[in-house]
Scaffold this motif. Structure first.
Motif, short mmCIF file in Angstrom:
data_model
loop_
_atom_site.label_atom_id
_atom_site.label_comp_id
_atom_site.label_asym_id
_atom_site.label_seq_id
_atom_site.Cartn_x
_atom_site.Cartn_y
_atom_site.Cartn_z
N ALA A 240 0.84 -1.21 0.00
CA ALA A 240 0.00 0.00 0.00
C ALA A 240 0.87 1.25 0.00
CB ALA A 240 -0.92 -0.01 1.22
N LEU A 241 1.91 1.26 0.80
CA LEU A 241 2.82 2.41 0.87
C LEU A 241 3.63 2.56 -0.41
CD1 LEU A 241 3.94 1.67 4.51
CD2 LEU A 241 2.78 3.78 3.81
N SER A 249 -5.89 0.73 7.68
CA SER A 249 -6.02 0.34 9.09
C SER A 249 -6.10 1.61 9.92
CB SER A 249 -4.81 -0.49 9.53
OG SER A 249 -3.62 0.27 9.41
N SER A 250 -6.44 1.44 11.19
CA SER A 250 -6.52 2.60 12.07
C SER A 250 -5.16 3.28 12.20
CB SER A 250 -7.05 2.19 13.45
OG SER A 250 -6.21 1.19 14.02
N ALA A 251 -4.10 2.47 12.25
CA ALA A 251 -2.75 3.05 12.32
C ALA A 251 -2.45 3.81 11.02
CB ALA A 251 -1.72 1.95 12.53
N GLY A 252 -2.87 3.26 9.89
CA GLY A 252 -2.65 3.93 8.62
C GLY A 252 -3.34 5.28 8.58
N GLN A 253 -4.56 5.34 9.09
CA GLN A 253 -5.31 6.60 9.11
C GLN A 253 -4.64 7.63 10.02
OE1 GLN A 253 -9.33 5.58 10.19
NE2 GLN A 253 -9.63 4.24 8.41
N ARG A 272 7.80 7.32 3.49
CA ARG A 272 8.95 6.53 3.07
C ARG A 272 9.54 5.77 4.24
NH1 ARG A 272 11.01 3.29 -0.61
NH2 ARG A 272 13.29 3.29 -0.60
N TYR A 273 9.60 6.37 5.42
CA TYR A 273 10.14 5.67 6.59
C TYR A 273 9.33 4.41 6.88
CZ TYR A 273 11.81 4.67 11.27
OH TYR A 273 12.36 4.03 12.36
N TRP A 274 8.01 4.52 6.87
CA TRP A 274 7.15 3.36 7.13
C TRP A 274 7.36 2.31 6.03
CZ3 TRP A 274 1.16 3.79 8.25
CH2 TRP A 274 0.67 2.51 8.65
N ALA A 324 6.95 10.91 17.44
CA ALA A 324 5.50 10.83 17.25
C ALA A 324 5.13 9.74 16.27
CB ALA A 324 4.97 12.19 16.77
N VAL A 325 5.89 9.65 15.17
CA VAL A 325 5.61 8.63 14.15
C VAL A 325 5.82 7.23 14.71
CG1 VAL A 325 6.39 7.66 11.95
CG2 VAL A 325 6.12 10.13 12.20
N LYS A 326 6.92 7.03 15.43
CA LYS A 326 7.22 5.69 15.96
C LYS A 326 6.12 5.22 16.93
CE LYS A 326 10.86 2.88 18.01
NZ LYS A 326 12.23 2.82 18.55
N ARG A 327 5.58 6.16 17.70
CA ARG A 327 4.50 5.77 18.63
C ARG A 327 3.23 5.37 17.90
NH1 ARG A 327 6.80 10.06 21.54
NH2 ARG A 327 5.31 11.57 20.68
N MET A 328 3.02 5.91 16.70
CA MET A 328 1.80 5.61 15.94
C MET A 328 1.93 4.38 15.04
SD MET A 328 0.25 9.32 14.85
CE MET A 328 1.80 10.07 14.33
N LEU A 329 3.14 4.03 14.68
CA LEU A 329 3.32 2.90 13.77
C LEU A 329 2.86 1.59 14.43
CD1 LEU A 329 6.80 3.70 12.15
CD2 LEU A 329 4.55 3.81 11.07
#
Length: 350
Positions: A240-241, A249-253, A272-274, A324-329
């Protein structure tokens, strides 16, 4: 005389190390390097050093004889100190699969028993071969087995947390209580036969392989199932990325909303990181599955480049955005453990 002493040392120290080597050979995923095993043995030896003055102090202050102490008090103290090593390994995410927990527990227990037996060999050199056979094939194997059970039980109870998103992970010492009670109880049962040491030795020598192999069999099947399931999930996220969208997914949103709130080029860097991280996790899982099938292979250059890009993206995003990103992934502590395993396998090829 020298040959007799050497035989005593061999009887006391070698059996548990041979058994550890056999258990390591059973690991289809080849999770532990020699360096890691030696480190675990060293940590077990440190635990033995820590338990020695505690035991001596109790004997000096409590109105109990050595027999009662060894039967009812020592098991709980020693399992607590050995267990602290396992707690530390879990806390710092050094244990991934259940069979990894079993190997870690047995290795730490083996290290504990080796140093303990070395102390006894020096202080009680007048004892005969039968004593050291019981110590080496009975007591030492018992130390490894009880801690392997503690580690496997804790892994089972912690599994839900370790497989959820790492940002939502909550470490809980209660995971270790049932295993500690089982380990202490088995240890105490072993110590109830001071007048029948051969019986205790035979019990440990028969029970240990059966218990560890049973957990190994279950753990291997469990790990294989989880790897297949998670690999599909991570491949879906990566695709998808890679196609320019976000995982449904909820994380994706959440991550997509956060990325859109950022100024260029940070929005694209988050995606790109994800993407790179998902690709690396898939490589880690495929490598483990291929290792179990006996034909592990990986593109070292591509993986090295991906790790380098990941580090560059992290640096570019900065601490606040990256945190912030790492906590959401949605990646779990188990996924990050798999990445560490992949790095170690790459390093071996250098």
């Amino acid at each position: 005389m020298f040959a007799l002493e050497v035989s005593h040392w061999a009887l006391a120290l070698v059996p548990v190390l041979i058994l550890l080597a056999i258990f390591v050979s059973f690991d289809a995923f080849k999770l532990m390097s020699l360096r890691e095993i030696l480190l675990l043995l060293f940590l077990g030896a440190l635990a033995a050093v820590a338990s020695y003055p505690v035991s001596g102090r109790l004997l000096d202050t409590l109105p109990i004889g050595f027999s009662n102490y060894s039967r009812f008090y020592a098991p709980w103290i020693e399992e607590f100190i050995k267990g602290a090593v396992i707690v530390t390994l879990f806390r710092f995410n050094r244990i991934g699969f259940k069979l990894d927990a079993v190997l870690s527990g047995f290795a730490v227990g083996a290290g504990f028993s080796v140093l303990e037996n070395m102390i006894y060999l020096v202080r009680l050199s007048e004892f005969g071969a039968s004593t050291w056979l019981v110590r080496g094939l009975g007591t030492a194997v018992m130390h490894g087995t009880t801690l392997a059970i503690l580690a496997a039980t804790a892994h089972e109870l912690a599994e839900r947390e370790t497989r959820e998103a790492a940002g939502e992970f909550n470490f809980n010492l209660l995971w270790f209580v049932p295993g500690y009670l089982a380990a202490g109880g088995l240890h105490m049962l072993f110590n109830q036969f001071p007048d029948q040491p051969l019986l205790a030795m035979l019990g440990a020598a028969m029970f240990a392989p059966l218990a560890v192999v049973a957990i190994f069999t279950f753990g291997t099947a469990e790990a294989h199932s989880w790897l297949e399931k998670e690999k599909k999930q991570h491949q879906t996220e990566y695709q998808a990325l890679h196609d320019g969208g976000w995982p449904p997914s909820s994380a994706g949103q959440r991550v997509a909303t956060f990325a859109r709130s950022l100024q260029p080029p940070f929005d694209a860097q988050v995606r790109r990181y994800w993407e790179v991280l998902a690709w690396l996790v898939v490589q880690a899982e495929e490598t483990l599955l291929e290792e179990a099938a006996g034909d592990a292979a990986f593109d070292r250059a591509a993986i090295d480049a991906a790790f380098a890009e990941l580090a560059a993206l992290q640096a570019s995003l900065g601490d606040d955005i990256f945190g912030a990103v790492k906590r959401m992934l949605p990646f779990s502590r188990n996924d990050y453990w798999e990445l560490r395993e992949l790095k170690q396998r790459i390093a071996k090829e250098e």
